[in-house]
Design a protein around this motif. Structure first.
Motif, PDB file in Angstrom:
ATOM      1  N   ASP A 112      11.563   0.160 -10.043  1.00  0.00           N
ATOM      2  CA  ASP A 112      10.711  -0.514  -9.659  1.00  0.00           C
ATOM      3  C   ASP A 112      10.689  -0.883  -7.837  1.00  0.00           C
ATOM      4  OD1 ASP A 112       9.064  -3.620  -8.918  1.00  0.00           O
ATOM      5  OD2 ASP A 112      10.164  -4.119 -10.455  1.00  0.00           O
ATOM      6  N   ARG A 139     -11.092  -9.414 -23.791  1.00  0.00           N
ATOM      7  CA  ARG A 139     -10.174  -9.066 -22.526  1.00  0.00           C
ATOM      8  C   ARG A 139      -9.439  -8.553 -22.150  1.00  0.00           C
ATOM      9  NH1 ARG A 139      -5.006 -11.438 -20.847  1.00  0.00           N
ATOM     10  NH2 ARG A 139      -4.358 -10.910 -23.170  1.00  0.00           N
ATOM     11  N   THR A 158      -7.332  -7.484 -18.222  1.00  0.00           N
ATOM     12  CA  THR A 158      -6.806  -8.576 -17.307  1.00  0.00           C
ATOM     13  C   THR A 158      -5.944  -7.039 -16.251  1.00  0.00           C
ATOM     14  OG1 THR A 158      -6.029 -10.266 -18.524  1.00  0.00           O
ATOM     15  CG2 THR A 158      -5.085  -9.928 -16.430  1.00  0.00           C
ATOM     16  N   PHE A 159      -6.233  -6.760 -14.869  1.00  0.00           N
ATOM     17  CA  PHE A 159      -5.734  -6.283 -14.460  1.00  0.00           C
ATOM     18  C   PHE A 159      -4.355  -6.620 -13.076  1.00  0.00           C
ATOM     19  CE2 PHE A 159      -5.332  -4.478  -9.982  1.00  0.00           C
ATOM     20  CZ  PHE A 159      -4.786  -3.159 -10.111  1.00  0.00           C
ATOM     21  N   THR A 160      -3.499  -5.986 -13.523  1.00  0.00           N
ATOM     22  CA  THR A 160      -1.809  -6.275 -12.911  1.00  0.00           C
ATOM     23  C   THR A 160      -1.174  -5.111 -11.764  1.00  0.00           C
ATOM     24  OG1 THR A 160      -1.104  -7.776 -15.440  1.00  0.00           O
ATOM     25  CG2 THR A 160       0.210  -7.188 -13.552  1.00  0.00           C
ATOM     26  N   GLY A 161      -1.763  -5.909 -10.215  1.00  0.00           N
ATOM     27  CA  GLY A 161      -0.706  -4.927 -10.063  1.00  0.00           C
ATOM     28  C   GLY A 161       0.135  -4.608 -10.024  1.00  0.00           C
ATOM     29  N   ALA A 162       0.699  -3.111  -9.639  1.00  0.00           N
ATOM     30  CA  ALA A 162       2.063  -2.464 -10.196  1.00  0.00           C
ATOM     31  C   ALA A 162       2.506  -1.824  -8.930  1.00  0.00           C
ATOM     32  CB  ALA A 162       1.876  -2.048 -11.246  1.00  0.00           C
ATOM     33  N   SER A 163       4.099  -1.519  -8.670  1.00  0.00           N
ATOM     34  CA  SER A 163       4.415  -0.868  -7.578  1.00  0.00           C
ATOM     35  C   SER A 163       5.742   0.100  -7.959  1.00  0.00           C
ATOM     36  CB  SER A 163       4.859  -1.894  -6.298  1.00  0.00           C
ATOM     37  OG  SER A 163       5.884  -3.029  -6.831  1.00  0.00           O
TER      38      SER A 163
END
Length: 245
Positions: free
Chosen positions: A110, A62, A64-69
């Motif tokens: 963040d 599995r 999952t791509f998760t965006g981050a800033s």
């Protein structure tokens, strides 16, 4: 003479068998969905993917791509030593393990938590103050594939004991690395580097616009109490940039 009342008409009753059937169907569908989710999670963690001939294969189960800033503002790296022990067979089978492996822990700020109200412009002093969120510590990364020491001792180490020892040293190595990364002196170093990184990043638009003699000050949450400075918090960063000439 008494008035004769007309007979009461029977009130229509809801179709209870149909309502019960619908409720049962909904309950069955919900149970199937929950069972499917549970089976997928079980398969992801415990079912070994194999070829038709029964040989296990390398594959992504599995992803999952998760965006981050978050802005990376520092990294702590080095070598960690971790130990573990195991006792089985009514105390007759004891074993221990020690490993040394490289580790790294990253520090972040963040940027997604910053809004227009976090930019304060002092026109007279020509200081752009940034109310930045505090530095956060990332999850430790221990490269167990590059161990410089991996020693297991014991008269007889069962497979279960070997697995338990490996699990203990992995957990211990990550825990030790995280404790080191959260020491006050490490956090202080990360904050100072964050000041430089944020000042350079947020001061770049001013330099690009030809605005000189402007100082960018980074203020973390623990530094804000009791401040007596007065800032213009009514304008957006774009307005500050436009009027900083």
């Amino acid at each position: 003479m008494a008035e004769v009342q007309p007979p009461l008409q029977p009130q229509p009753q809801p179709n209870r068998p149909i309502a019960s059937l619908v409720a049962a169907i909904v309950a069955i569908i919900a149970a199937l969905v929950i069972a499917k989710i549970g089976y997928d999670k079980y398969s992801e963690k415990y079912v070994v993917e194999r070829r038709d001939d029964g040989v296990a294969v390398d594959r992504i189960v599995r992803a999952t791509f998760t965006g981050a800033s978050a802005l990376k503002v520092g990294s702590l790296s080095g070598t960690v030593q971790s130990t573990a022990s195991d006792v089985r067979g009514f105390g007759m089978l004891s074993s221990d393990k020690v490993v040394k492996a490289p580790f790294s822990v990253d520090y972040f700020v963040d940027m997604a938590r910053m809004g227009g109200a976090d930019y304060r412009w002092d026109q007279q002093a020509r200081v752009l103050t940034i109310l930045a969120p505090d530095v956060t510590v990332g999850a430790p990364n221990v490269d167990e594939s590059a161990t410089s020491v991996s020693e297991t001792r014991g008269l007889y180490v069962t497979r279960a004991a070997a697995e338990a020892l490996a699990r203990q040293v992995s957990i211990g190595a990550r825990r030790t690395a995280e404790v080191e990364a959260r020491k006050p002196e490490r956090i202080a170093a990360a904050r100072e580097n964050a000041r430089r990184a944020l000042a350079k990043l947020l001061g770049a638009p001013l330099e690009a616009a030809g605005v000189g003699n402007v100082r960018v000050a980074i203020v973390f949450p623990f530094e804000r109490s009791g401040t007596t400075e007065r800032w213009d918090a009514s304008r957006s960063p774009q307005e500050i940039l436009a009027n900083a000439q």
